[in-house]
Design a protein around this motif. Structure first.
Motif, PDB file in Angstrom:
ATOM      1  N   VAL A 169      -5.700  10.710   1.868  1.00  0.00           N
ATOM      2  CA  VAL A 169      -4.283  10.364   1.849  1.00  0.00           C
ATOM      3  C   VAL A 169      -4.068   9.186   0.906  1.00  0.00           C
ATOM      4  CG1 VAL A 169      -2.403   9.412   3.244  1.00  0.00           C
ATOM      5  CG2 VAL A 169      -3.826  11.260   4.160  1.00  0.00           C
ATOM      6  N   GLY A 170      -3.031   9.277   0.085  1.00  0.00           N
ATOM      7  CA  GLY A 170      -2.727   8.241  -0.896  1.00  0.00           C
ATOM      8  C   GLY A 170      -3.246   8.542  -2.283  1.00  0.00           C
ATOM      9  N   GLU A 171      -3.976   9.645  -2.415  1.00  0.00           N
ATOM     10  CA  GLU A 171      -4.599  10.000  -3.686  1.00  0.00           C
ATOM     11  C   GLU A 171      -3.691  10.940  -4.489  1.00  0.00           C
ATOM     12  OE1 GLU A 171      -8.607  12.462  -5.178  1.00  0.00           O
ATOM     13  OE2 GLU A 171      -8.371  11.872  -3.078  1.00  0.00           O
ATOM     14  N   PHE A 172      -3.649  10.733  -5.798  1.00  0.00           N
ATOM     15  CA  PHE A 172      -3.012  11.677  -6.712  1.00  0.00           C
ATOM     16  C   PHE A 172      -4.086  12.644  -7.210  1.00  0.00           C
ATOM     17  CE2 PHE A 172      -0.148   8.070  -6.861  1.00  0.00           C
ATOM     18  CZ  PHE A 172       1.114   8.661  -6.916  1.00  0.00           C
ATOM     19  N   LEU A 173      -3.764  13.931  -7.247  1.00  0.00           N
ATOM     20  CA  LEU A 173      -4.735  14.915  -7.712  1.00  0.00           C
ATOM     21  C   LEU A 173      -4.008  16.134  -8.248  1.00  0.00           C
ATOM     22  CD1 LEU A 173      -6.143  16.982  -4.752  1.00  0.00           C
ATOM     23  CD2 LEU A 173      -4.556  15.106  -4.332  1.00  0.00           C
ATOM     24  N   GLU A 174      -4.750  16.965  -8.977  1.00  0.00           N
ATOM     25  CA  GLU A 174      -4.218  18.239  -9.455  1.00  0.00           C
ATOM     26  C   GLU A 174      -4.747  19.359  -8.573  1.00  0.00           C
ATOM     27  OE1 GLU A 174      -4.858  19.041 -13.567  1.00  0.00           O
ATOM     28  OE2 GLU A 174      -3.185  17.774 -14.187  1.00  0.00           O
ATOM     29  N   VAL A 175      -3.852  20.296  -8.243  1.00  0.00           N
ATOM     30  CA  VAL A 175      -4.255  21.437  -7.432  1.00  0.00           C
ATOM     31  C   VAL A 175      -3.744  22.719  -8.083  1.00  0.00           C
ATOM     32  CG1 VAL A 175      -4.242  20.117  -5.284  1.00  0.00           C
ATOM     33  CG2 VAL A 175      -2.187  21.358  -5.975  1.00  0.00           C
ATOM     34  N   LEU A 180       0.738  14.319  -4.720  1.00  0.00           N
ATOM     35  CA  LEU A 180       0.352  13.117  -3.996  1.00  0.00           C
ATOM     36  C   LEU A 180       0.019  13.528  -2.570  1.00  0.00           C
ATOM     37  CD1 LEU A 180       0.133  10.047  -3.419  1.00  0.00           C
ATOM     38  CD2 LEU A 180       2.616  10.043  -3.046  1.00  0.00           C
ATOM     39  N   ALA A 181      -1.168  13.193  -2.105  1.00  0.00           N
ATOM     40  CA  ALA A 181      -1.545  13.440  -0.708  1.00  0.00           C
ATOM     41  C   ALA A 181      -0.842  12.394   0.157  1.00  0.00           C
ATOM     42  CB  ALA A 181      -3.059  13.362  -0.539  1.00  0.00           C
ATOM     43  N   GLY A 229       0.770  -1.236   0.000  1.00  0.00           N
ATOM     44  CA  GLY A 229       0.000   0.000   0.000  1.00  0.00           C
ATOM     45  C   GLY A 229       0.799   1.283   0.000  1.00  0.00           C
ATOM     46  N   ALA A 230       2.110   1.205  -0.075  1.00  0.00           N
ATOM     47  CA  ALA A 230       2.926   2.422  -0.085  1.00  0.00           C
ATOM     48  C   ALA A 230       2.705   3.209  -1.370  1.00  0.00           C
ATOM     49  CB  ALA A 230       4.403   2.079   0.061  1.00  0.00           C
ATOM     50  N   LYS A 231       2.480   4.493  -1.223  1.00  0.00           N
ATOM     51  CA  LYS A 231       2.396   5.406  -2.364  1.00  0.00           C
ATOM     52  C   LYS A 231       3.651   6.272  -2.474  1.00  0.00           C
ATOM     53  CE  LYS A 231      -1.693   4.368  -3.927  1.00  0.00           C
ATOM     54  NZ  LYS A 231      -1.883   3.831  -5.299  1.00  0.00           N
ATOM     55  N   GLU A 232       4.372   6.388  -1.387  1.00  0.00           N
ATOM     56  CA  GLU A 232       5.640   7.124  -1.399  1.00  0.00           C
ATOM     57  C   GLU A 232       6.694   6.254  -0.725  1.00  0.00           C
ATOM     58  OE1 GLU A 232       6.002  11.461  -0.409  1.00  0.00           O
ATOM     59  OE2 GLU A 232       7.166  10.705   1.291  1.00  0.00           O
ATOM     60  N   GLY A 275      -2.726  16.484   7.757  1.00  0.00           N
ATOM     61  CA  GLY A 275      -2.156  17.665   8.376  1.00  0.00           C
ATOM     62  C   GLY A 275      -2.930  18.043   9.617  1.00  0.00           C
ATOM     63  N   THR A 276      -2.847  19.301  10.010  1.00  0.00           N
ATOM     64  CA  THR A 276      -3.582  19.762  11.173  1.00  0.00           C
ATOM     65  C   THR A 276      -5.026  20.050  10.780  1.00  0.00           C
ATOM     66  OG1 THR A 276      -2.883  22.043  10.719  1.00  0.00           O
ATOM     67  CG2 THR A 276      -1.534  20.757  12.220  1.00  0.00           C
ATOM     68  N   GLY A 277      -5.939  19.778  11.707  1.00  0.00           N
ATOM     69  CA  GLY A 277      -7.341  19.997  11.397  1.00  0.00           C
ATOM     70  C   GLY A 277      -7.771  19.102  10.246  1.00  0.00           C
ATOM     71  N   ASP A 278      -8.641  19.618   9.411  1.00  0.00           N
ATOM     72  CA  ASP A 278      -9.122  18.866   8.248  1.00  0.00           C
ATOM     73  C   ASP A 278      -8.295  19.237   7.023  1.00  0.00           C
ATOM     74  OD1 ASP A 278     -10.632  17.263   6.583  1.00  0.00           O
ATOM     75  OD2 ASP A 278     -12.200  18.766   6.282  1.00  0.00           O
ATOM     76  N   SER A 279      -7.005  18.897   7.062  1.00  0.00           N
ATOM     77  CA  SER A 279      -6.121  19.200   5.936  1.00  0.00           C
ATOM     78  C   SER A 279      -5.257  17.989   5.632  1.00  0.00           C
ATOM     79  CB  SER A 279      -5.226  20.410   6.239  1.00  0.00           C
ATOM     80  OG  SER A 279      -4.270  20.091   7.237  1.00  0.00           O
ATOM     81  N   VAL A 280      -4.690  17.977   4.428  1.00  0.00           N
ATOM     82  CA  VAL A 280      -3.728  16.941   4.063  1.00  0.00           C
ATOM     83  C   VAL A 280      -2.476  17.609   3.514  1.00  0.00           C
ATOM     84  CG1 VAL A 280      -5.389  15.098   3.606  1.00  0.00           C
ATOM     85  CG2 VAL A 280      -4.735  16.653   1.759  1.00  0.00           C
ATOM     86  N   LYS A 281      -1.345  16.953   3.796  1.00  0.00           N
ATOM     87  CA  LYS A 281      -0.066  17.415   3.271  1.00  0.00           C
ATOM     88  C   LYS A 281       0.218  16.675   1.973  1.00  0.00           C
ATOM     89  CE  LYS A 281       1.893  18.208   7.889  1.00  0.00           C
ATOM     90  NZ  LYS A 281       2.985  17.848   8.832  1.00  0.00           N
ATOM     91  N   CYS A 282       0.447  17.449   0.922  1.00  0.00           N
ATOM     92  CA  CYS A 282       0.714  16.881  -0.393  1.00  0.00           C
ATOM     93  C   CYS A 282       2.119  17.251  -0.847  1.00  0.00           C
ATOM     94  CB  CYS A 282      -0.302  17.390  -1.417  1.00  0.00           C
ATOM     95  SG  CYS A 282      -2.027  17.134  -0.962  1.00  0.00           S
ATOM     96  N   ARG A 283       2.641  16.498  -1.784  1.00  0.00           N
ATOM     97  CA  ARG A 283       3.952  16.787  -2.368  1.00  0.00           C
ATOM     98  C   ARG A 283       3.814  16.838  -3.884  1.00  0.00           C
ATOM     99  NH1 ARG A 283       7.774  18.441   1.498  1.00  0.00           N
ATOM    100  NH2 ARG A 283       7.403  17.236   3.399  1.00  0.00           N
ATOM    101  N   ASP A 284       4.442  17.866  -4.479  1.00  0.00           N
ATOM    102  CA  ASP A 284       4.433  17.939  -5.941  1.00  0.00           C
ATOM    103  C   ASP A 284       5.667  17.227  -6.487  1.00  0.00           C
ATOM    104  OD1 ASP A 284       6.616  19.668  -5.729  1.00  0.00           O
ATOM    105  OD2 ASP A 284       5.631  21.360  -6.707  1.00  0.00           O
TER     106      ASP A 284
END
Length: 417
Positions: A396-402, A364-365, A168-171, A369-378
């Motif tokens: 978390v684990g999802e690829f998306l465009e921001v 990639l999420a 299940g690793a995405k990163e 993060g804190t509260g209702d947030s996710v940390k993503c990396r480009d």
């Protein structure tokens, strides 16, 4: 390896950040102690909810600086009102949560987990590819614990990476004391071959981040390595190459194996091959033999290479190292040099993130993060925060465009497209 003491104030979110800091510290081989007087470094995760709290934070920071050799202040007050600590005359490094684990290392190589076995932490797979290093730095105590490089075969590490992806690793985070010398014990540096095989032979959607590689280790394979990064989208365009000083004289006294020119050549090679990438490096300020001229050379190198992720560490003596016998510089000298370099760091990082605003990035999420947030990396491992993630259906684990909508110096904010 450092002994650390951490104190947390404020809300549940702060306590969560402290747990993440501690997990990364322990993964790197550092160990907790009961109180600040026993610690090499004390960490205060601060709160700033009301004025009384601010006063309490300043008072506690003042007490901690008297009890420990090195104080790091992080958390809400550090981020929102970091200047208050300096104005109060408190000798502390004021850092963002994400910067704390690397800063604790005192410029030393990290250690790896026992037996160098892979770990799955959420969607992050941590893969130590080897143990030990080829360096003999005069200030580093880690080498006494880890010894010389011991590299398992490429095939073995590829299989470990495949198992992480299947679990299940995405990163995948490639780690080690010095990833750049992987294979050197067998007479051949193999990092580029390992990365190429992981990206070519493992099915699935995942990203790979390469951990710390000393400049000397990657200098001899810089072209092959940069070509592999350019070929594979699975690789974050990110390298962590700790230069430690812009002065060859100081590097010699540190017994670092590289010279400034070799570090610059590594940077130039990646600049030639990659349009968009992130350089991470480390500087130790206030090494006992560092003169004003040496410090000026470090500042000049910083401006020339413009790393976007930088760990600025004030030198502190570690028992059993050769540098511990040298006459140290005064605390104010180290504080002033650290402040000057940290201010330049904030300027360069802010410019990099400011240039992203309005652009669209695939991310990639990676973790909550804190509260209702996710940390993503480009693609260059820059951090982008997506807020109100639950409302937007981002997991978390999802690829998306921001679309990048703003930034807070060391990370950006993004809205899903």
């Amino acid at each position: 390896m450092a002994r650390y003491h951490i104190e947390t104030y404020g809300c549940t979110s702060n306590r969560g950040e402290s747990r993440q800091i501690e997990r990364k510290l322990r993964d790197a081989g550092h160990r907790p102690v009961e109180g600040p007087s026993e610690a090499d470094v004390a960490i205060m995760n601060s709160c700033t909810v009301v004025e009384k709290t601010e006063r309490n934070m300043l008072r506690r920071a003042e007490e901690l600086q008297e009890e420990t050799a090195d104080l790091i202040v992080t958390g809400c007050m550090a981020i929102a009102q970091g200047e208050e600590f300096d104005e109060a005359g408190i000798d502390a490094r004021v850092l963002h949560w994400d910067e704390v684990p690397n800063a604790v290392g005192n410029g030393e190589c990290p250690t790896t987990t026992a037996g160098t076995e892979p770990i799955l932490d959420g969607v992050v797979g941590i893969l130590p590819i080897a143990r030990g290093c080829m360096s003999d730095c005069s200030y580093c105590i880690t080498k006494h614990a880890t010894g010389k490089i011991d590299s398992p075969p490429v095939e073995e590490n590829v299989e470990k990476a495949r198992a992480l992806v299947h679990a299940g690793a995405k990163e995948i985070r490639i780690t080690g004391q010095d990833t750049g010398v992987y294979g050197w014990d067998e007479g051949e540096r193999k990092l580029h071959r390992l990365l190429d095989r992981i990206c070519s032979e493992i099915d699935g959607d995942f990203r790979v981040r390469v951990g710390m590689a000393n400049p000397k280790g990657i200098h001899g394979i810089r072209e092959e390595l940069a070509d592999v990064f350019a070929e594979h989208d699975e690789l974050y365009n990110f390298i962590h190459a700790p230069v430690q000083s812009g002065s060859n004289d100081v590097l010699g006294d540190m017994r670092r194996q590289h010279q400034v020119e070799e570090f610059v050549e590594v940077v130039e090679t990646f600049d030639d091959r990659l349009d968009y990438w992130t350089l991470s490096t480390d500087f130790i300020v206030g090494f006992p033999s560092e003169t004003d001229r040496d410090h000026a050379q470090s500042m000049a190198l910083f401006r020339e290479t413009r790393p976007e992720k930088v760990n600025v560490t004030r030198f502190s003596k570690r028992p059993g190292t050769d540098a511990a016998d040298l006459k140290g510089l005064g605390g104010q000298v180290k504080k002033d040099r650290s402040k000057e370099m940290s201010e330049l760091k904030q300027e360069i990082v802010a410019e990099a993130y400011d240039a992203m605003v309005g652009e669209t990035r695939e991310v990639l999420a990676v973790e909550e993060g804190t509260g209702d947030s996710v940390k993503c990396r480009d693609g260059a491992y820059r951090q982008i925060i997506v807020q109100n993630a639950g409302e937007r259906g981002v997991e978390v684990g999802e690829f998306l465009e921001v679309e990048v909508t703003g930034h807070s110096t060391v990370y950006a904010f993004g809205e899903p497209v």
